[in-house]
Write a protein that holds these residues in place. Structure first.
Motif, PDB file in Angstrom:
ATOM      1  N   GLU A  15       0.845  -1.190   0.000  1.00 47.72           N
ATOM      2  CA  GLU A  15       0.000   0.000   0.000  1.00 47.72           C
ATOM      3  C   GLU A  15       0.880   1.239   0.000  1.00 47.72           C
ATOM      4  OE1 GLU A  15      -2.883  -0.155   3.143  1.00 47.72           O
ATOM      5  OE2 GLU A  15      -3.809  -1.971   2.339  1.00 47.72           O
ATOM      6  N   GLN A  18      -3.497   6.456   0.985  1.00 50.59           N
ATOM      7  CA  GLN A  18      -4.950   6.384   1.042  1.00 50.59           C
ATOM      8  C   GLN A  18      -5.511   7.792   0.889  1.00 50.59           C
ATOM      9  OE1 GLN A  18      -6.993   5.224   4.789  1.00 50.59           O
ATOM     10  NE2 GLN A  18      -7.818   3.549   3.572  1.00 50.59           N
ATOM     11  N   THR A  19      -6.610   7.906   0.157  1.00 47.59           N
ATOM     12  CA  THR A  19      -7.257   9.200  -0.034  1.00 47.59           C
ATOM     13  C   THR A  19      -8.078   9.544   1.202  1.00 47.59           C
ATOM     14  OG1 THR A  19      -9.320   8.312  -0.951  1.00 47.59           O
ATOM     15  CG2 THR A  19      -7.505   8.741  -2.508  1.00 47.59           C
ATOM     16  N   SER A  30      -6.911  10.639  -8.856  1.00 47.10           N
ATOM     17  CA  SER A  30      -5.869  10.167  -9.766  1.00 47.10           C
ATOM     18  C   SER A  30      -4.708   9.581  -8.972  1.00 47.10           C
ATOM     19  CB  SER A  30      -5.379  11.279 -10.688  1.00 47.10           C
ATOM     20  OG  SER A  30      -4.742  12.291  -9.952  1.00 47.10           O
ATOM     21  N   PHE A  31      -4.171   8.501  -9.508  1.00 47.26           N
ATOM     22  CA  PHE A  31      -3.030   7.791  -8.917  1.00 47.26           C
ATOM     23  C   PHE A  31      -2.019   7.593 -10.019  1.00 47.26           C
ATOM     24  CE2 PHE A  31      -1.496   3.302  -7.745  1.00 47.26           C
ATOM     25  CZ  PHE A  31      -0.386   3.783  -7.072  1.00 47.26           C
ATOM     26  N   VAL A  46      -0.914  -2.742 -10.344  1.00 44.40           N
ATOM     27  CA  VAL A  46      -1.072  -1.376  -9.863  1.00 44.40           C
ATOM     28  C   VAL A  46      -2.567  -1.147  -9.722  1.00 44.40           C
ATOM     29  CG1 VAL A  46      -1.007  -0.390 -12.197  1.00 44.40           C
ATOM     30  CG2 VAL A  46      -0.432   1.039 -10.236  1.00 44.40           C
ATOM     31  N   ILE A  48      -6.007   1.121  -7.403  1.00 47.08           N
ATOM     32  CA  ILE A  48      -6.592   1.993  -6.396  1.00 47.08           C
ATOM     33  C   ILE A  48      -8.007   1.465  -6.154  1.00 47.08           C
ATOM     34  CG2 ILE A  48      -7.248   3.718  -8.142  1.00 47.08           C
ATOM     35  CD1 ILE A  48      -6.737   5.817  -5.859  1.00 47.08           C
ATOM     36  N   THR A 130      -7.517   3.192  -1.542  1.00 47.31           N
ATOM     37  CA  THR A 130      -6.133   2.865  -1.224  1.00 47.31           C
ATOM     38  C   THR A 130      -5.376   2.549  -2.506  1.00 47.31           C
ATOM     39  OG1 THR A 130      -6.790   1.982   0.924  1.00 47.31           O
ATOM     40  CG2 THR A 130      -4.637   1.321   0.097  1.00 47.31           C
ATOM     41  N   ALA A 131      -4.244   3.237  -2.687  1.00 49.51           N
ATOM     42  CA  ALA A 131      -3.383   3.018  -3.842  1.00 49.51           C
ATOM     43  C   ALA A 131      -2.325   1.976  -3.486  1.00 49.51           C
ATOM     44  CB  ALA A 131      -2.712   4.330  -4.236  1.00 49.51           C
ATOM     45  N   LEU A 151      -0.809  10.917  -5.629  1.00 48.92           N
ATOM     46  CA  LEU A 151      -2.181  10.510  -5.336  1.00 48.92           C
ATOM     47  C   LEU A 151      -2.972  11.767  -5.022  1.00 48.92           C
ATOM     48  CD1 LEU A 151      -4.220   8.203  -4.821  1.00 48.92           C
ATOM     49  CD2 LEU A 151      -3.339   8.077  -2.485  1.00 48.92           C
TER      50      LEU A 151
END
Length: 160
Positions: A15, A18-19, A30-31, A46, A48, A130-131, A151
């Motif tokens: 991880e 997180q936004t 956007s990630f 990859v 999110i 979560t990215a 992010l």
């Protein structure tokens, strides 16, 4: 050639961030990250996703063939990178974007500058996303390399 369609559960994930809650009905998430495959024969991922890991974007790339697969909707292969095979250790730019329109999310996937169609989805509640990055899970394999993480969550006005 790698024939089996991958599933998210077969990847070791890292991880990256997180936004905040995505509450605005017109938000854009956007990630952007550059991933560095360590082996040509090991898929990288990859994505999110929401807190349940069921909604969002998750794509796997097979460096040997350039195969790009959808992992969160069961969509299988969504395309192939034109410049394959990928070279281990060389950064691959990935840009995942979610556009929220009320309860609907429209997705954009760009890998190495190539755009892939990705299924839209609906989500009624606000959530944190979560990215992450990762690669196929295997004992004794080093973590995937990554760089240039970005992010963002922005509010976008709806055009009338």
């Amino acid at each position: 050639m790698n024939i089996a369609i991958p599933e998210l559960s077969q990847f070791a994930l890292e991880e990256l961030g997180q936004t905040p809650l995505v509450e605005n009905p017109n938000a854009e998430v956007s990630f952007k990250v550059d991933i560095e495959p360590c082996r040509v024969t090991r898929r990288v991922v990859v994505g999110i996703l929401d807190e349940t890991r069921k909604r969002g974007i998750a794509v796997a790339v097979y460096p040997a063939t350039g195969e790009v697969c959808d992992l969160s909707n069961g969509g299988g292969v969504i395309g192939y990178l034109a410049k394959a095979p990928l070279t281990p250790g060389v950064p691959v730019p990935c840009d995942l974007t979610l556009y929220r329109f009320g309860q609907n999310f429209v997705c954009s996937v760009r890998i190495q500058g190539e755009i892939f169609l990705y299924p839209a989805f609906s989500m009624a509640s606000s959530t944190r996303l979560t990215a992450f990055v990762g690669q196929e899970d295997s004992p004794g394999v080093e973590k995937i390399g990554w760089s240039h993480l970005r992010l963002d969550v922005t509010s976008q006005p709806v055009a009338a």
